[in-house]
Scaffold this active site. Structure first.
Site, PDB file in Angstrom:
ATOM      1  N   ARG A   1     -52.748 -31.598  -2.584  1.00  0.00           N
ATOM      2  CA  ARG A   1     -53.691 -30.813  -3.368  1.00  0.00           C
ATOM      3  C   ARG A   1     -53.234 -30.905  -4.817  1.00  0.00           C
ATOM      4  NH1 ARG A   1     -57.233 -26.072  -3.119  1.00  0.00           N
ATOM      5  NH2 ARG A   1     -58.231 -26.237  -5.162  1.00  0.00           N
ATOM      6  N   GLY A   2     -54.021 -31.605  -5.628  1.00  0.00           N
ATOM      7  CA  GLY A   2     -53.626 -31.916  -6.992  1.00  0.00           C
ATOM      8  C   GLY A   2     -53.168 -30.739  -7.819  1.00  0.00           C
ATOM      9  N   GLU A   3     -53.928 -29.671  -7.809  1.00  0.00           N
ATOM     10  CA  GLU A   3     -53.571 -28.549  -8.677  1.00  0.00           C
ATOM     11  C   GLU A   3     -52.262 -27.871  -8.258  1.00  0.00           C
ATOM     12  OE1 GLU A   3     -55.939 -24.646  -7.123  1.00  0.00           O
ATOM     13  OE2 GLU A   3     -57.165 -26.172  -8.080  1.00  0.00           O
ATOM     14  N   ASP A   4     -51.849 -28.052  -7.006  1.00  0.00           N
ATOM     15  CA  ASP A   4     -50.602 -27.436  -6.532  1.00  0.00           C
ATOM     16  C   ASP A   4     -49.371 -28.269  -6.851  1.00  0.00           C
ATOM     17  OD1 ASP A   4     -52.101 -25.399  -5.419  1.00  0.00           O
ATOM     18  OD2 ASP A   4     -51.727 -25.971  -3.332  1.00  0.00           O
ATOM     19  N   THR A   5     -49.480 -29.604  -6.734  1.00  0.00           N
ATOM     20  CA  THR A   5     -48.251 -30.411  -6.779  1.00  0.00           C
ATOM     21  C   THR A   5     -48.307 -31.659  -7.645  1.00  0.00           C
ATOM     22  OG1 THR A   5     -48.823 -31.779  -4.859  1.00  0.00           O
ATOM     23  CG2 THR A   5     -47.711 -29.686  -4.408  1.00  0.00           C
ATOM     24  N   ARG A   6     -49.467 -32.022  -8.183  1.00  0.00           N
ATOM     25  CA  ARG A   6     -49.594 -33.309  -8.894  1.00  0.00           C
ATOM     26  C   ARG A   6     -48.610 -33.451 -10.043  1.00  0.00           C
ATOM     27  NH1 ARG A   6     -54.924 -34.057  -9.761  1.00  0.00           N
ATOM     28  NH2 ARG A   6     -55.046 -35.690  -8.207  1.00  0.00           N
TER      29      ARG A   6
ATOM     30  N   GLY B   1     -64.894 -45.012 -12.162  1.00  0.00           N
ATOM     31  CA  GLY B   1     -66.313 -45.151 -11.865  1.00  0.00           C
ATOM     32  C   GLY B   1     -66.591 -45.484 -10.406  1.00  0.00           C
TER      33      GLY B   1
ATOM     34  N   GLU C   1     -59.761 -35.576   4.337  1.00  0.00           N
ATOM     35  CA  GLU C   1     -58.761 -36.640   4.231  1.00  0.00           C
ATOM     36  C   GLU C   1     -57.749 -36.523   5.377  1.00  0.00           C
ATOM     37  OE1 GLU C   1     -55.316 -37.511   0.930  1.00  0.00           O
ATOM     38  OE2 GLU C   1     -57.270 -36.844   0.198  1.00  0.00           O
TER      39      GLU C   1
END
Length: 183
Positions: A32-37, A65, A99
């Site tokens: 989850r990008g906002e948690d661990t990116r 794109g 996913e």
């Protein structure tokens, strides 16, 4: 947290495999990008790349794109090892859960490995969909029609299946590391 269905193995890109499938990626990171990116996942990605391991991370590998859904599904199909970073808000993201279902399906094939990492989340919360995972599912189930309820059941099954695999609980690792300082 151990499982008889999977094993943690030492992996080398050049090692031989029983599978004749040629994988585009040796490792695919699911997170989850906002948690661990911009922290843990970035460090893990850089470490894998610096070891010469071909690694897929959605924000680095998808063509600008391009249709994210089809590109990501293709990357899953073309990956050998799946590292799933379960975090506090992972289950709140429908995309992460879709996913995970695909990874769970692909991970059942020969020559593949699913490795869960529990990043500041209790593995039991993932398996049983409790804590923040329960809250996420309450939100998903609001006003869900029959088709959506079927999808939610697939998400729950994938979380239970992957949550039961042997993996790494970073919270327990850090607690053990702190205890060792005193001894």
């Amino acid at each position: 947290m151990t499982s008889t269905n999977t094993q943690i193995i030492s992996y080398s890109p050049s090692s031989s495999s029983k599978s004749t499938h040629q994988f585009t990626y040796e490792v695919l990171l699911s997170f989850r990008g906002e948690d661990t990116r911009h922290g843990f996942t970035d460090h893990l990605y850089e470490a894998l790349i610096s070891c010469g391991i071909r690694t897929f991370r959605d924000d680095e590998e998808l063509e600008r794109g391009g249709v994210i859904a089809s590109d990501l599904l293709k990357a899953i199909e073309e990956s050998k090892i799946f590292v799933i970073i379960f975090s506090e808000n992972y289950a709140a993201a429908r995309w992460c859960l879709d996913e995970l279902v695909k990874i769970s399906e692909c991970g059942a094939t020969e020559g593949r490995l699913i490795l869960p990492i529990f990043y500041h989340v209790d593995p039991a919360h993932v398996r049983k969909q409790s804590g923040s995972y329960e809250k996420a599912f309450v939100d998903h189930e609001k006003e869900a029609d029959e088709e959506k309820r079927e999808k939610i059941q697939k998400w729950r099954s994938a979380l239970a299946k992957v949550g039961n695999l042997a993996g790494y609980d970073l919270q327990k690792y850090q607690e053990r590391k702190q205890l060792k300082r005193y001894f």
